[in-house]
Design a protein around this motif. Structure first.
Motif, PDB file in Angstrom:
ATOM      1  N   ILE A  76       0.839  -1.203   0.000  1.00  0.00           N
ATOM      2  CA  ILE A  76       0.000   0.000   0.000  1.00  0.00           C
ATOM      3  C   ILE A  76       0.873   1.252   0.000  1.00  0.00           C
ATOM      4  O   ILE A  76       0.590   2.220  -0.729  1.00  0.00           O
ATOM      5  CB  ILE A  76      -0.951  -0.011   1.214  1.00  0.00           C
ATOM      6  N   GLU A  77       1.921   1.237   0.778  1.00  0.00           N
ATOM      7  CA  GLU A  77       2.823   2.395   0.831  1.00  0.00           C
ATOM      8  C   GLU A  77       3.426   2.701  -0.540  1.00  0.00           C
ATOM      9  O   GLU A  77       3.552   3.868  -0.925  1.00  0.00           O
ATOM     10  CB  GLU A  77       3.941   2.146   1.842  1.00  0.00           C
ATOM     11  N   SER A  78       3.771   1.653  -1.287  1.00  0.00           N
ATOM     12  CA  SER A  78       4.387   1.870  -2.595  1.00  0.00           C
ATOM     13  C   SER A  78       3.398   2.495  -3.582  1.00  0.00           C
ATOM     14  O   SER A  78       3.797   3.221  -4.497  1.00  0.00           O
ATOM     15  CB  SER A  78       4.924   0.548  -3.150  1.00  0.00           C
ATOM     16  N   ALA A  79       2.104   2.179  -3.415  1.00  0.00           N
ATOM     17  CA  ALA A  79       1.082   2.707  -4.327  1.00  0.00           C
ATOM     18  C   ALA A  79       0.467   4.012  -3.838  1.00  0.00           C
ATOM     19  O   ALA A  79      -0.222   4.697  -4.600  1.00  0.00           O
ATOM     20  CB  ALA A  79      -0.031   1.666  -4.509  1.00  0.00           C
ATOM     21  N   TYR A  80       0.738   4.370  -2.592  1.00  0.00           N
ATOM     22  CA  TYR A  80       0.063   5.509  -1.953  1.00  0.00           C
ATOM     23  C   TYR A  80       0.265   6.823  -2.718  1.00  0.00           C
ATOM     24  O   TYR A  80      -0.713   7.560  -2.952  1.00  0.00           O
ATOM     25  CB  TYR A  80       0.547   5.638  -0.512  1.00  0.00           C
ATOM     26  N   THR A  95      -4.277   5.970   6.632  1.00  0.00           N
ATOM     27  CA  THR A  95      -2.879   5.627   6.395  1.00  0.00           C
ATOM     28  C   THR A  95      -2.781   4.234   5.777  1.00  0.00           C
ATOM     29  O   THR A  95      -3.745   3.447   5.828  1.00  0.00           O
ATOM     30  CB  THR A  95      -2.093   5.640   7.705  1.00  0.00           C
ATOM     31  N   PRO A  96      -1.623   3.882   5.215  1.00  0.00           N
ATOM     32  CA  PRO A  96      -1.459   2.511   4.698  1.00  0.00           C
ATOM     33  C   PRO A  96      -1.756   1.442   5.734  1.00  0.00           C
ATOM     34  O   PRO A  96      -2.380   0.415   5.413  1.00  0.00           O
ATOM     35  CB  PRO A  96       0.005   2.490   4.252  1.00  0.00           C
ATOM     36  N   GLU A  97      -1.355   1.657   6.983  1.00  0.00           N
ATOM     37  CA  GLU A  97      -1.614   0.649   8.015  1.00  0.00           C
ATOM     38  C   GLU A  97      -3.101   0.542   8.317  1.00  0.00           C
ATOM     39  O   GLU A  97      -3.625  -0.569   8.512  1.00  0.00           O
ATOM     40  CB  GLU A  97      -0.844   0.980   9.294  1.00  0.00           C
ATOM     41  N   GLU A  98      -3.818   1.663   8.341  1.00  0.00           N
ATOM     42  CA  GLU A  98      -5.261   1.621   8.586  1.00  0.00           C
ATOM     43  C   GLU A  98      -5.986   0.910   7.440  1.00  0.00           C
ATOM     44  O   GLU A  98      -6.912   0.119   7.672  1.00  0.00           O
ATOM     45  CB  GLU A  98      -5.799   3.045   8.756  1.00  0.00           C
ATOM     46  N   ILE A  99      -5.560   1.183   6.212  1.00  0.00           N
ATOM     47  CA  ILE A  99      -6.160   0.502   5.056  1.00  0.00           C
ATOM     48  C   ILE A  99      -5.873  -0.995   5.125  1.00  0.00           C
ATOM     49  O   ILE A  99      -6.756  -1.825   4.860  1.00  0.00           O
ATOM     50  CB  ILE A  99      -5.623   1.102   3.745  1.00  0.00           C
ATOM     51  N   PHE A 228       6.412 -13.936 -17.731  1.00  0.00           N
ATOM     52  CA  PHE A 228       6.831 -12.950 -18.733  1.00  0.00           C
ATOM     53  C   PHE A 228       6.434 -13.350 -20.149  1.00  0.00           C
ATOM     54  O   PHE A 228       6.189 -12.487 -20.999  1.00  0.00           O
ATOM     55  CB  PHE A 228       8.341 -12.712 -18.645  1.00  0.00           C
ATOM     56  N   HIS A 229       6.354 -14.669 -20.415  1.00  0.00           N
ATOM     57  CA  HIS A 229       6.008 -15.107 -21.761  1.00  0.00           C
ATOM     58  C   HIS A 229       4.507 -15.059 -22.029  1.00  0.00           C
ATOM     59  O   HIS A 229       4.064 -15.347 -23.155  1.00  0.00           O
ATOM     60  CB  HIS A 229       6.525 -16.534 -22.015  1.00  0.00           C
ATOM     61  N   GLU A 230       3.695 -14.685 -21.018  1.00  0.00           N
ATOM     62  CA  GLU A 230       2.252 -14.613 -21.193  1.00  0.00           C
ATOM     63  C   GLU A 230       1.722 -13.188 -21.189  1.00  0.00           C
ATOM     64  O   GLU A 230       0.515 -12.973 -21.300  1.00  0.00           O
ATOM     65  CB  GLU A 230       1.536 -15.412 -20.092  1.00  0.00           C
ATOM     66  N   GLY A 231       2.607 -12.206 -21.037  1.00  0.00           N
ATOM     67  CA  GLY A 231       2.119 -10.842 -20.964  1.00  0.00           C
ATOM     68  C   GLY A 231       3.212  -9.832 -21.229  1.00  0.00           C
ATOM     69  O   GLY A 231       4.256 -10.145 -21.806  1.00  0.00           O
ATOM     70  N   GLU A 232       2.952  -8.611 -20.778  1.00  0.00           N
ATOM     71  CA  GLU A 232       3.879  -7.503 -20.979  1.00  0.00           C
ATOM     72  C   GLU A 232       3.972  -6.699 -19.692  1.00  0.00           C
ATOM     73  O   GLU A 232       3.098  -6.779 -18.818  1.00  0.00           O
ATOM     74  CB  GLU A 232       3.393  -6.577 -22.111  1.00  0.00           C
ATOM     75  N   LEU A 233       5.035  -5.920 -19.587  1.00  0.00           N
ATOM     76  CA  LEU A 233       5.176  -5.010 -18.456  1.00  0.00           C
ATOM     77  C   LEU A 233       4.325  -3.772 -18.718  1.00  0.00           C
ATOM     78  O   LEU A 233       4.565  -3.019 -19.664  1.00  0.00           O
ATOM     79  CB  LEU A 233       6.640  -4.617 -18.258  1.00  0.00           C
ATOM     80  N   VAL A 234       3.308  -3.583 -17.884  1.00  0.00           N
ATOM     81  CA  VAL A 234       2.380  -2.467 -18.039  1.00  0.00           C
ATOM     82  C   VAL A 234       2.222  -1.789 -16.681  1.00  0.00           C
ATOM     83  O   VAL A 234       2.152  -2.459 -15.648  1.00  0.00           O
ATOM     84  CB  VAL A 234       1.009  -2.944 -18.561  1.00  0.00           C
ATOM     85  N   GLU A 235       2.144  -0.458 -16.683  1.00  0.00           N
ATOM     86  CA  GLU A 235       2.048   0.289 -15.431  1.00  0.00           C
ATOM     87  C   GLU A 235       0.759  -0.055 -14.685  1.00  0.00           C
ATOM     88  O   GLU A 235      -0.316  -0.139 -15.266  1.00  0.00           O
ATOM     89  CB  GLU A 235       2.078   1.797 -15.705  1.00  0.00           C
ATOM     90  N   PHE A 236       0.913  -0.250 -13.370  1.00  0.00           N
ATOM     91  CA  PHE A 236      -0.229  -0.517 -12.502  1.00  0.00           C
ATOM     92  C   PHE A 236       0.055   0.096 -11.143  1.00  0.00           C
ATOM     93  O   PHE A 236       1.054  -0.257 -10.498  1.00  0.00           O
ATOM     94  CB  PHE A 236      -0.472  -2.027 -12.369  1.00  0.00           C
ATOM     95  N   LEU A 237      -0.768   1.040 -10.733  1.00  0.00           N
ATOM     96  CA  LEU A 237      -0.594   1.751  -9.461  1.00  0.00           C
ATOM     97  C   LEU A 237       0.804   2.356  -9.343  1.00  0.00           C
ATOM     98  O   LEU A 237       1.433   2.305  -8.294  1.00  0.00           O
ATOM     99  CB  LEU A 237      -0.894   0.824  -8.278  1.00  0.00           C
ATOM    100  N   GLY A 238       1.279   2.912 -10.437  1.00  0.00           N
ATOM    101  CA  GLY A 238       2.532   3.652 -10.412  1.00  0.00           C
ATOM    102  C   GLY A 238       3.783   2.840 -10.661  1.00  0.00           C
ATOM    103  O   GLY A 238       4.876   3.409 -10.701  1.00  0.00           O
ATOM    104  N   ASN A 313       1.267  -9.900  -3.994  1.00  0.00           N
ATOM    105  CA  ASN A 313       2.328  -9.087  -4.593  1.00  0.00           C
ATOM    106  C   ASN A 313       2.099  -8.971  -6.097  1.00  0.00           C
ATOM    107  O   ASN A 313       2.546  -9.810  -6.877  1.00  0.00           O
ATOM    108  CB  ASN A 313       3.697  -9.693  -4.308  1.00  0.00           C
ATOM    109  N   ARG A 314       1.409  -7.922  -6.485  1.00  0.00           N
ATOM    110  CA  ARG A 314       1.071  -7.721  -7.905  1.00  0.00           C
ATOM    111  C   ARG A 314       2.314  -7.454  -8.759  1.00  0.00           C
ATOM    112  O   ARG A 314       2.277  -7.635  -9.983  1.00  0.00           O
ATOM    113  CB  ARG A 314       0.100  -6.526  -7.996  1.00  0.00           C
ATOM    114  N   TRP A 315       3.418  -7.038  -8.150  1.00  0.00           N
ATOM    115  CA  TRP A 315       4.604  -6.602  -8.899  1.00  0.00           C
ATOM    116  C   TRP A 315       5.745  -7.624  -8.822  1.00  0.00           C
ATOM    117  O   TRP A 315       6.897  -7.271  -9.075  1.00  0.00           O
ATOM    118  CB  TRP A 315       5.066  -5.251  -8.378  1.00  0.00           C
TER     119      TRP A 315
END
Length: 324
Positions: A76-80, A95-99, A228-238, A313-315
């Motif tokens: 959450i902090e990384s996307a905040y 805050t990230p901790e409250e979320i 990696f062979h099934e998709g591409e690097l695309v921006e998500f939450l920054g 861990n989406r990333w």
């Protein structure tokens, strides 16, 4: 009898790999035993009481599982900072901790509801789920090219599929097989109900294409990291994330409509909301179209930040060099 020479025989698995597989299988079996033990009181209790206790159980996990808690807060902090740039974001979300704490409570509620659904006690949950924006679904279906629902692990995603299958016409949900086969069969029993079905991601393209040709609906959770062979690097939450481009490619090939749809909680009931279809990027670039689809998920998360699966861990698998 096989006449293959010894060098063509399958090599035995290394002892370390076999040990890992054994440990993983034991963990899955223990998890199923725990599921059964938790299911008994959940099934005996009234829905509202059981769901309330599920929320308390989620908060308890938040307190006791420090490693998982810290990982979730870090996500959450990384996307905040990025969330703060979105129009849908409300600084009052906390805050990230409250979320994170509320996220764990929502996971606890969801776990209880899934148990109710699995054992046939989910009628009240489905009946109390409201579908909004069905005019967007009808408009997409009227084109006759099929519909690809863009969604994610939001609110109770299993209930979302059940409610749509019960109150609309159902969909085929694209899913991955679990590493532990009994869990795959357990989920199949849950998902193959109310007019819904499953398409497993391995070799899914042909089945998806066939169903879209019949103007059917496909549900795809796009917020999972793919190899990696099934998709591409695309921006998500920054940040860049390995993302499937299948919906963009299928829409370009078939003309299918790309319709976002997400669930969220309102009090003690659920709402499934559909939005206008997303037009593919005019350039025809599947990555550009996928970026538009990711933005729809981001907007949902900004509106309901504690109802997305932040523990995941989406990333993962993205190196620092790839992040740039």
């Amino acid at each position: 009898m096989s006449m293959e020479s010894p060098e063509h025989e399958a090599a035995p698995s290394p002892p370390r790999n076999r040990t890992k597989e054994t440990i993983r299988a034991i963990k899955w079996r223990l998890g199923l035993v725990l599921f059964a033990l938790v299911a008994i009181p959940v099934l005996l209790l009234p829905r509202r009481l059981a769901v309330g206790l599920g929320a308390r159980g989620g908060r308890l996990v938040f307190l006791l599982m420090g490693k998982l808690r810290r990982k979730t807060v870090a996500h959450i902090e990384s996307a905040y900072p990025y969330l703060g740039t979105l129009e849908e974001w409300d600084p009052a979300a906390g805050t990230p901790e409250e979320i994170a704490r509320r996220t764990f409570a929502n996971i606890g509620r969801t776990a209880v509801e899934i148990i109710k659904l699995y054992f046939g006690q989910g009628k009240g949950l489905v009946d109390r789920t409201e579908l909004r924006g069905l005019e967007h679904v009808r408009a997409a279906k009227a084109r006759g090219k099929g519909v690809i629902f863009i969604t994610g692990h939001c609110d109770n995603w299993e209930l979302v599929a059940h409610a749509f299958g019960t109150n609309a016409e159902g969909m085929a949900v694209v899913a991955r097989r679990q590493k532990f086969e009994p869990l795959t069969r357990l989920l199949e029993r849950l998902r193959n109900r109310h007019g819904n079905s499953i398409i497993y991601s391995e070799g899914a393209a042909r089945q998806i294409f066939f169903r879209l040709r019949k103007n059917a609906a496909i549900g795809l959770l796009m917020d999972q990291s793919v190899p990696f062979h099934e998709g591409e690097l695309v921006e998500f939450l920054g940040r860049k994330a390995w993302t499937t481009t299948m919906p963009a490619l299928m829409a370009a090939r078939t003309g299918a409509a790309l319709v976002p749809g997400f669930g969220h909680r309102e009090g003690d009931r659920h709402v499934v909301e559909f939005f206008p279809e997303i037009a593919p990027d005019p350039s025809g670039d599947p990555i550009a179209t996928t970026r538009l689809l990711n933005r729809a998920i981001e907007q949902y998360i900004a509106r309901h930040p504690d109802q997305w699966l932040w523990v995941y861990n989406r990333w993962k698998r993205v190196t620092r060099e790839q992040q740039g």
